[in-house]
Each structure stands twice: as structure tokens, then as C-alpha cells.
Write a protein that holds these residues in place. Structure first.
Motif, short mmCIF file in Angstrom:
data_model
loop_
_atom_site.label_atom_id
_atom_site.label_comp_id
_atom_site.label_asym_id
_atom_site.label_seq_id
_atom_site.Cartn_x
_atom_site.Cartn_y
_atom_site.Cartn_z
N CYS A 51 16.76 -12.97 1.49
CA CYS A 51 15.42 -13.12 2.07
C CYS A 51 14.85 -11.74 2.35
CB CYS A 51 15.51 -13.92 3.38
SG CYS A 51 13.93 -14.13 4.25
N LEU A 52 13.65 -11.50 1.85
CA LEU A 52 12.93 -10.26 2.15
C LEU A 52 11.96 -10.53 3.29
CD1 LEU A 52 12.14 -8.96 -1.45
CD2 LEU A 52 14.06 -8.34 0.05
N ALA A 53 12.22 -9.94 4.44
CA ALA A 53 11.35 -10.12 5.61
C ALA A 53 10.28 -9.03 5.57
CB ALA A 53 12.17 -10.03 6.89
N LEU A 54 9.10 -9.40 5.10
CA LEU A 54 8.05 -8.42 4.86
C LEU A 54 7.30 -8.07 6.15
CD1 LEU A 54 6.52 -9.67 1.49
CD2 LEU A 54 8.63 -8.36 1.91
N GLY A 55 6.93 -6.81 6.22
CA GLY A 55 6.07 -6.35 7.31
C GLY A 55 4.64 -6.28 6.83
N ALA A 115 -6.87 -11.42 7.76
CA ALA A 115 -7.43 -12.51 8.57
C ALA A 115 -6.76 -12.59 9.93
CB ALA A 115 -7.27 -13.83 7.83
N ALA A 116 -5.45 -12.37 9.95
CA ALA A 116 -4.70 -12.47 11.20
C ALA A 116 -4.91 -11.26 12.11
CB ALA A 116 -3.21 -12.64 10.90
N PHE A 117 -5.04 -10.07 11.49
CA PHE A 117 -5.17 -8.83 12.25
C PHE A 117 -6.31 -8.00 11.65
CE2 PHE A 117 -0.70 -10.12 12.35
CZ PHE A 117 -0.48 -10.19 13.73
N PRO A 118 -7.55 -8.39 11.93
CA PRO A 118 -8.69 -7.74 11.28
C PRO A 118 -8.85 -6.25 11.60
CG PRO A 118 -9.39 -9.24 13.04
CD PRO A 118 -7.95 -9.49 12.81
N ASP A 119 -8.25 -5.78 12.69
CA ASP A 119 -8.37 -4.37 13.05
C ASP A 119 -7.23 -3.52 12.52
OD1 ASP A 119 -10.71 -4.88 14.48
OD2 ASP A 119 -9.58 -5.40 16.30
N HIS A 120 -6.29 -4.17 11.84
CA HIS A 120 -5.12 -3.45 11.33
C HIS A 120 -5.28 -3.15 9.85
CE1 HIS A 120 -0.93 -2.25 10.81
NE2 HIS A 120 -0.87 -3.05 9.76
N ARG A 121 -4.87 -1.97 9.44
CA ARG A 121 -4.91 -1.59 8.03
C ARG A 121 -3.50 -1.26 7.56
NH1 ARG A 121 -8.62 -3.97 8.45
NH2 ARG A 121 -10.82 -3.48 8.11
N ALA A 122 -3.00 -2.06 6.65
CA ALA A 122 -1.64 -1.86 6.14
C ALA A 122 -1.62 -0.73 5.12
CB ALA A 122 -1.13 -3.15 5.52
N GLU A 123 -0.52 0.01 5.09
CA GLU A 123 -0.39 1.11 4.14
C GLU A 123 0.02 0.61 2.75
OE1 GLU A 123 2.32 3.99 5.64
OE2 GLU A 123 1.17 4.40 7.46
N LEU A 124 0.83 -0.45 2.68
CA LEU A 124 1.32 -0.95 1.41
C LEU A 124 0.32 -1.89 0.76
CD1 LEU A 124 5.07 -1.73 2.20
CD2 LEU A 124 4.20 0.04 0.67
N THR A 125 0.10 -1.71 -0.53
CA THR A 125 -0.78 -2.60 -1.28
C THR A 125 0.02 -3.77 -1.84
OG1 THR A 125 -0.45 -1.51 -3.41
CG2 THR A 125 -2.18 -0.61 -1.96
N VAL A 126 -0.68 -4.83 -2.22
CA VAL A 126 0.01 -5.98 -2.82
C VAL A 126 0.67 -5.58 -4.15
CG1 VAL A 126 -1.35 -7.77 -1.69
CG2 VAL A 126 -2.16 -6.80 -3.83
N ALA A 127 0.04 -4.68 -4.89
CA ALA A 127 0.61 -4.23 -6.16
C ALA A 127 1.94 -3.52 -5.93
CB ALA A 127 -0.36 -3.32 -6.90
N GLU A 128 2.00 -2.68 -4.91
CA GLU A 128 3.24 -1.97 -4.60
C GLU A 128 4.34 -2.95 -4.19
OE1 GLU A 128 1.75 2.35 -2.92
OE2 GLU A 128 1.49 0.59 -1.65
N MET A 129 3.99 -3.91 -3.34
CA MET A 129 4.99 -4.87 -2.90
C MET A 129 5.39 -5.80 -4.04
SD MET A 129 7.05 -5.78 -0.60
CE MET A 129 6.48 -4.96 0.90
N GLY A 130 4.42 -6.20 -4.87
CA GLY A 130 4.74 -7.05 -6.01
C GLY A 130 5.73 -6.39 -6.95
N SER A 131 5.55 -5.10 -7.18
CA SER A 131 6.46 -4.34 -8.04
C SER A 131 7.86 -4.30 -7.43
CB SER A 131 5.93 -2.92 -8.24
OG SER A 131 6.78 -2.19 -9.09
N TYR A 132 7.92 -4.14 -6.12
CA TYR A 132 9.22 -4.10 -5.44
C TYR A 132 9.92 -5.46 -5.52
CZ TYR A 132 12.78 -3.73 -1.86
OH TYR A 132 13.98 -3.75 -1.21
N VAL A 133 9.19 -6.53 -5.24
CA VAL A 133 9.77 -7.88 -5.25
C VAL A 133 10.26 -8.23 -6.66
CG1 VAL A 133 9.31 -10.34 -4.94
CG2 VAL A 133 8.44 -8.68 -3.27
N ALA A 134 9.48 -7.87 -7.67
CA ALA A 134 9.87 -8.14 -9.05
C ALA A 134 11.20 -7.47 -9.38
CB ALA A 134 8.78 -7.66 -10.01
N ARG A 135 11.31 -6.21 -9.04
CA ARG A 135 12.55 -5.47 -9.33
C ARG A 135 13.72 -6.04 -8.53
NH1 ARG A 135 10.69 -1.04 -8.25
NH2 ARG A 135 11.60 -0.54 -6.23
N PHE A 136 13.46 -6.38 -7.27
CA PHE A 136 14.52 -6.93 -6.43
C PHE A 136 15.00 -8.28 -6.95
CE2 PHE A 136 16.21 -9.34 -2.85
CZ PHE A 136 17.10 -8.43 -2.30
#
Length: 241
Positions: free
Chosen positions: A187-191, A200-221
Motif C-alpha cells: 500500500c502506498l500511503a500518499l501525501g 477541493a479539500a484544501f483550497p489554500d494548500h499547494r502541493a509540490e508533487l504533480t500527478v504526472a510525477e506521482m503517476g510515474s512513480y506508481v507505475a514504476r513501483f
């Protein structure tokens, strides 16, 4: 789209919740970076068709439109896979709901636990025989840091976080159930990842990781993680909101 002849001989990666966000990015990465055949599963056929058309080789991708909360969903997916060999199952689909304490009902909790925890377990149970083989099959459950014991929790997300904690528990149990068949389960517990759900859940928060970056990581994993881990709930997070 893949042809029947190609599908019969090529290993397949199944990804739920693949119409957008991390699921869609993972599908693209599996095709682009690893040359894998992918089966995208989601309710939104139109969005999945757009994901397929954006793949570097659309012939390696196919879609199945289905609501995972329906009682027949797991069996329908099993029939769709048929006799094809699965290299990995990525349980990425998730139901997000924010509700303040005092407003949750049993129906609300049953629905969120069904989609986020019970269906992934039942799907792996139904497809376990298709994961047997070489290279070893791998189940990757996409969890959340909110479901990790001792992590930061947020008001309104009790049902969501608890359902992801249940998914983590199912992961450890499935790994033991499947160990003798040579199948790994993690199980990958994503932040924080810059998804529509996070914004939508945290409109004032800006995440550093993009979906493309995480998608690439999940694919390799999904393709390589079984070499290093089994029965693990792994935080994949540079921070939480």
C-alpha cells in the motif's frame, strides 16, 4: 485499442479510478515509460477515452466503464480480464467525502468503506489467479497518509481516513493470503499531490508533487516494487496539508 490477439499474449496492468488524476497519469506512464498494456476502469467512459488517446501508444490501452460500488462490479471486471495474465492490479479508485462530526450516517460510512476498502479486497480476491506467474504479480493499493496510524488527521475526514486505514489493514492481510502464490501486496500511503481532490479539500494548500510525477512513480513501483517490499504500508509523502 488492443486487439483480442494482442490481449491474449501480453501481460496487463489493471488500474481502477483511471479517468483522471493519479490513475490516469499512472496509465500514461505505464504505456510511455514501460510499454505495458493497461486496462483502465472507471465510471467515466468519456474521460477514459481521452486518457487513452493521450497515451503514446493508444493501442496498448483499453477501458471498462463501471461503477465499483455496484454489487456486480467485481465479477464484471473478472470477466473482462478473462484468461489474460495480470502483471499488476492498482487499486487507485477512491471515494472522497468530507462531513463534520454529527452528520455522518451508517449509509455514508458503508459507502465510503465499500469503495475505498472492501471492493479493492474483493477485486484482488477475484483476480488472484490471474496474478500468478513470472514476473511475480503485484497488488498496489493506493492509500493515504490520513489512513496511517499516528499521522496528522483533519476535521471532516473521519470516514475517509478510517476507510484508508482499513485498506492498509487489508493490504497486510492480502500479502499473507497471497504469499504462497508468489504475489506481493503493498500500500502506498500518499501525501500531498496536486489533484482535483486535494484542491477541493484544501483550497489554500499547494502541493509540490504533480500527478504526472506521482503517476510515474506508481507505475514504476507497480512493476518493480515487489522486488523490495511485501505486506508494507509505505508513506509516499513530502508533507501533508
Amino acid at each position: 485499442m488492443v486487439t483480442n490477439d494482442e490481449a491474449e499474449v501480453a501481460d496487463l496492468v489493471l488500474i481502477t479510478g483511471a479517468s483522471r488524476g493519479i490513475g490516469a497519469a499512472t496509465a500514461r506512464a505505464l504505456v510511455r515509460e514501460h510499454g505495458m498494456n493497461v486496462l483502465l476502469v472507471s465510471r467515466d467512459a468519456k474521460a477514459m477515452a481521452e486518457v487513452v488517446s493521450s497515451c503514446t501508444d493508444p493501442n496498448k490501452a483499453e477501458i471498462m466503464s463501471i461503477d465499483l460500488s455496484l454489487p456486480e462490479a467485481v465479477e464484471d471486471i473478472r470477466r473482462k480480464v478473462g484468461e489474460r495474465r495480470l502483471r499488476a492490479v492498482i487499486n487507485n479508485a477512491g471515494l472522497f467525502r468530507s462531513m463534520q462530526l454529527g452528520h455522518w450516517t451508517l449509509d455514508d460510512l458503508e459507502e465510503i468503506f465499500r469503495v475505498n476498502a472492501h471492493v479493492p479486497f474483493l477485486l484482488v480476491q477475484a483476480l488472484a489467479d490471474r496474478l500468478v506467474g513470472e514476473p511475480p504479480g503485484h497488488v498496489v493499493n493506493i492509500g493515504s497518509m490520513g489512513g496511517v496510524q499516528g499521522s496528522v488527521k483533519f476535521p471532516g475526514l473521519s470516514g475517509y481516513s478510517a476507510s484508508k486505514a482499513a485498506l492498509a489493514g487489508y493490504t497486510e492481510c492480502l500479502a499473507e493470503e497471497l504469499r504462497h502464490r508468489g504475489i506481493a501486496c503493498n500500500c502506498l500511503a500518499l501525501g500531498s499531490v496536486d489533484t482535483e481532490m486535494l484542491r477541493a479539500a484544501f483550497p489554500d494548500h499547494r502541493a509540490e508533487l504533480t500527478v504526472a510525477e506521482m503517476g510515474s512513480y506508481v507505475a514504476r513501483f507497480a512493476l518493480e516494487g515487489h522486488k523490495f517490499f511485501n505486506a508494507k504500508v509505505l508513506p509516499v509523502s513530502t508533507g501533508t496539508p
